[in-house]
Design a protein around this motif. Structure first.
Motif, short mmCIF file in Angstrom:
data_model
loop_
_atom_site.label_atom_id
_atom_site.label_comp_id
_atom_site.label_asym_id
_atom_site.label_seq_id
_atom_site.Cartn_x
_atom_site.Cartn_y
_atom_site.Cartn_z
N LEU A 30 7.34 -29.57 15.23
CA LEU A 30 7.64 -29.24 13.71
C LEU A 30 8.64 -30.32 13.18
CD1 LEU A 30 7.29 -25.47 13.31
CD2 LEU A 30 5.98 -27.08 12.23
N LYS A 31 9.79 -30.24 13.91
CA LYS A 31 10.97 -31.31 13.40
C LYS A 31 10.48 -32.72 13.50
CE LYS A 31 15.59 -32.34 15.13
NZ LYS A 31 16.72 -32.21 15.80
N TYR A 32 9.94 -33.17 14.39
CA TYR A 32 9.31 -34.50 14.56
C TYR A 32 7.84 -34.83 13.95
CZ TYR A 32 13.35 -34.88 17.41
OH TYR A 32 14.94 -34.98 17.80
N HIS A 33 7.24 -33.98 13.25
CA HIS A 33 6.10 -34.14 12.63
C HIS A 33 6.36 -35.42 11.54
CE1 HIS A 33 2.45 -33.60 10.26
NE2 HIS A 33 2.25 -32.95 11.19
N PRO A 34 5.27 -36.08 11.71
CA PRO A 34 5.31 -37.65 10.92
C PRO A 34 5.41 -37.23 9.58
CG PRO A 34 3.71 -37.82 12.51
CD PRO A 34 4.05 -36.49 12.71
N ASP A 35 4.87 -36.20 9.01
CA ASP A 35 5.10 -35.77 7.53
C ASP A 35 6.73 -35.48 7.31
OD1 ASP A 35 2.40 -36.24 7.04
OD2 ASP A 35 1.75 -34.19 7.04
N ARG A 36 7.61 -35.05 8.14
CA ARG A 36 8.77 -34.59 8.24
C ARG A 36 9.69 -35.60 8.52
NH1 ARG A 36 8.87 -28.30 9.71
NH2 ARG A 36 7.57 -27.67 8.27
N ASN A 37 9.49 -36.45 9.31
CA ASN A 37 10.44 -37.29 9.88
C ASN A 37 9.45 -38.64 10.16
OD1 ASN A 37 11.91 -38.82 11.93
ND2 ASN A 37 12.65 -36.93 12.65
N PRO A 38 10.02 -39.93 9.64
CA PRO A 38 9.49 -41.19 9.30
C PRO A 38 9.37 -41.56 10.73
CG PRO A 38 11.61 -41.30 8.38
CD PRO A 38 11.33 -39.82 8.75
N LEU A 39 10.01 -41.35 11.94
CA LEU A 39 9.94 -41.81 13.23
C LEU A 39 9.39 -40.76 14.03
CD1 LEU A 39 13.60 -43.17 13.44
CD2 LEU A 39 11.42 -44.56 13.41
N GLY A 40 8.71 -39.65 13.62
CA GLY A 40 7.92 -38.81 14.26
C GLY A 40 6.96 -39.17 15.22
N ASN A 41 6.24 -40.10 14.92
CA ASN A 41 5.34 -40.59 15.89
C ASN A 41 6.02 -41.15 17.12
OD1 ASN A 41 3.02 -40.11 14.39
ND2 ASN A 41 2.89 -41.96 13.39
N GLU A 42 6.88 -41.89 16.96
CA GLU A 42 7.69 -42.32 18.13
C GLU A 42 8.56 -41.41 19.01
OE1 GLU A 42 7.44 -45.58 19.21
OE2 GLU A 42 6.03 -45.65 17.52
N LEU A 43 8.99 -40.43 18.35
CA LEU A 43 9.99 -39.14 19.02
C LEU A 43 8.91 -38.30 19.68
CD1 LEU A 43 12.37 -38.61 15.93
CD2 LEU A 43 12.92 -39.50 18.45
#
Length: 171
Positions: A30-43
């Motif tokens: 949830l924290k690193y979902h790409p809709d919430r975090n611009p670097l989510g895909n990488e993280l």
């Protein structure tokens, strides 16, 4: 990756159950979902590889995690900070493979910034890298090419569920 490195991505320690790991995975997803975090895909690449590793070694987690409290820290948070800075560097290409970040492109002008982040230069690969702190104590005498590393973590340099892909950052 070892058990302690995977647990540090999840920021977990102590007596752990499969439920603890799954609950933490859901929170990180949830924290690193790409809709919430611009670097989510990488993280999420690092989170997914750690989750798969922990699930494959669920019966060994409590036995092989470090007893030294200095070995426990929040690596996913540290990784997020590093990727945030790197993503703002003009002309830099970064790739998350496993729990390491490989950095190439126009890095010469950003040398000091990369050093300040804790990145190291890999002379044989001619790239910078960022890795978990505890990994420096491990001795791996075999040299791997970047393509062999991508293959070990299930990536060929393009977007995949596990492993890394190249992101070109421009200003």
């Amino acid at each position: 990756m070892n058990i302690q490195e995977a647990l540090n991505i999840f920021n977990l320690s102590g007596e752990l159950t499969e439920k603890d790991i799954k609950t933490t995975y859901k929170k990180l997803a949830l924290k690193y979902h790409p809709d919430r975090n611009p670097l989510g895909n990488e993280l999420m690449k690092a989170v997914n590889i750690a989750f798969d590793f922990l699930m494959a070694n669920i019966d060994k987690i409590n036995q092989f995690q470090s007893n030294n409290q200095d070995d426990h820290y929040n690596y996913s948070e540290a990784l997020e900070k590093v990727l945030t800075v790197i993503s703002g560097l003009y002309g830099v290409i970064f790739e998350v493979i496993g729990n390491w970040v490989w950095i190439s492109g126009e890095t010469r002008e950003h040398k000091d910034a990369l050093k300040e982040l804790g990145c190291k230069w890999a002379a044989k690969k001619k790239q910078w890298f960022y890795r978990p702190e505890e990994h420096k104590n491990r001795f791996n005498r075999k040299e791997h090419t970047i393509d062999e590393i991508r293959e070990m973590y299930g990536t060929n340099g393009r977007r995949k569920a596990k492993g890394g892909y190249r992101v070109e950052v421009s200003a």
